[in-house]
Design a protein around this motif. Structure first.
Motif, PDB file in Angstrom:
ATOM      1  N   ASP A 197       0.756  -1.316   0.000  1.00 19.72           N
ATOM      2  CA  ASP A 197      -0.047   0.112  -0.283  1.00 19.72           C
ATOM      3  C   ASP A 197       0.551   1.288   0.218  1.00 19.72           C
ATOM      4  OD1 ASP A 197      -2.146  -1.279   0.525  1.00 19.72           O
ATOM      5  OD2 ASP A 197      -2.831  -1.184   2.271  1.00 19.72           O
ATOM      6  N   PRO A 224      -1.976   7.156  -4.399  1.00 18.56           N
ATOM      7  CA  PRO A 224      -3.600   7.228  -4.168  1.00 18.56           C
ATOM      8  C   PRO A 224      -3.698   7.383  -5.602  1.00 18.56           C
ATOM      9  CG  PRO A 224      -2.145   8.895  -2.731  1.00 18.56           C
ATOM     10  CD  PRO A 224      -1.281   8.031  -3.938  1.00 18.56           C
ATOM     11  N   ARG A 236      -6.188   7.860  -8.741  1.00 16.99           N
ATOM     12  CA  ARG A 236      -7.598   9.247  -8.405  1.00 16.99           C
ATOM     13  C   ARG A 236      -8.328   8.682 -10.022  1.00 16.99           C
ATOM     14  NH1 ARG A 236      -4.051  15.064 -10.036  1.00 16.99           N
ATOM     15  NH2 ARG A 236      -2.719  14.947  -7.568  1.00 16.99           N
TER      16      ARG A 236
END
Length: 319
Positions: free
Chosen positions: A181, A186, A188
């Motif tokens: 992770d 991140p 989108r």
């Protein structure tokens, strides 16, 4: 199903994680070193006299403003001591898990030479199953009381799909997932196909980092749920296509097919038989197919956009 046929299928499942030669790499020459601290043992064996030294050694585990009396009360608490005693029955020492950590860290460093093994600290978190493992670059915190075995009475009130992974065997999977992770930026992306492929990429990393762990354990499924996922792969894919879900941006699909749950929500009679997060499983199958037909490094895999990956995956679900 015939008993011997079922045993044969189960054997194939456990061997499946080693069939791809890409997963088998020689890490014997990869050097890793890391510290391991049993904070759980040190804390629950501490006294008023030794607490100060313990706080100086692990300042990040003792929030400012909390008095020594609070910590001493916690140490002496009957339920806390019972939790500690039960944990010690399962983890009197940490050698078995330490060997798994060494293998994991070697595999991560094989693919990412700049990776530095974190300091590993074991502790108890009062059965907080949502925060079993915390990875923060140079530190790895492992809550041992979350891995006492799925039949342990401490987990009696847990949902079955949660306590399925309260096992010693799943500990290393959670550690690997925490590291993975942190390696992914991140996302989108909003489409369903992009989301399941993003999760599939992480599962492929897990496959490379833990080549000796079964696919069932990687997914965190009970055996009957994993068998369902394998047997119904084509049907699930047809459902996604026919319901035009792949390019949908409906956020409700996250809960139905991506997030951890007792089952996936097709809104049909088979729901209870299905495992949760079936979209993650399907994304993994797509990424596996892509990697089989394309010579791409793990670093490059992170960067490939979902649409391009899907188009070049040559994915065909198993019938």
């Amino acid at each position: 199903m015939n008993f011997f046929l079922r045993i044969f299928i189960i054997s194939l499942i456990f061997l499946s994680c080693t069939q791809d030669p890409k997963n088998t790499v020689d890490v014997s020459e990869v050097a890793v070193q890391f510290e391991l601290e049993r904070f759980d043992q040190a804390f629950y064996s501490a006294s008023k006299k030794t607490l100060g030294t313990l706080k100086a050694t692990f300042p990040f585990l003792f929030p400012l403003g909390v008095t020594d009396s609070v910590w001493l009360s916690k140490i002496k608490d009957t339920e806390e001591q019972e939790l500690f005693a039960e944990t010690q029955k399962v983890y009197p020492d940490f050698r078995e898990v330490e060997e798994q950590l060494v293998s994991l860290f070697k595999h991560v460093r094989y693919y990412h030479p700049r990776f530095k093994s974190p300091k590993v600290i074991t502790l108890l978190s009062n059965l907080d199953y949502e925060n079993r493992v915390v990875y923060a670059d140079s530190l790895l915190l492992i809550s041992l009381d979350a891995y006492l075995g799925k039949t342990h009475p401490f987990y009696d009130d847990y949902p079955k799909y949660i306590k399925e992974n309260n096992t010693k065997e799943h500990l290393i999977v959670d550690v690997a997932n925490a590291i993975i992770d942190a390696q992914f930026p991140p996302s989108r992306e909003r489409s369903f196909s992009s989301k399941i492929i993003a999760e599939g990429k992480k599962m492929y990393f897990l496959e490379r980092y833990l080549p000796r762990v079964s696919d069932k354990e990687k997914m965190g499924y009970a055996m009957e749920k994993f068998l369902w996922a394998q047997q119904q792969e084509e049907s699930v894919w047809k459902f996604f296509i026919e319901k035009e879900l792949l390019y949908s941006t409906d956020s409700e699909l996250n809960k139905r097919f991506i997030e951890n749950a007792p089952f996936s929500k097709f809104y049909t009679t088979v729901d209870n038989q299905s495992p949760g997060k079936i979209g993650v499983y399907m994304g993994w199958k797509i990424v596996q197919s892509f990697m089989k037909h394309n010579d791409v490094s793990l670093q490059k895999l992170i960067q490939i956009d979902a649409q391009s990956l899907l188009e070049n995956s040559r994915y065909k679900p198993k019938k």
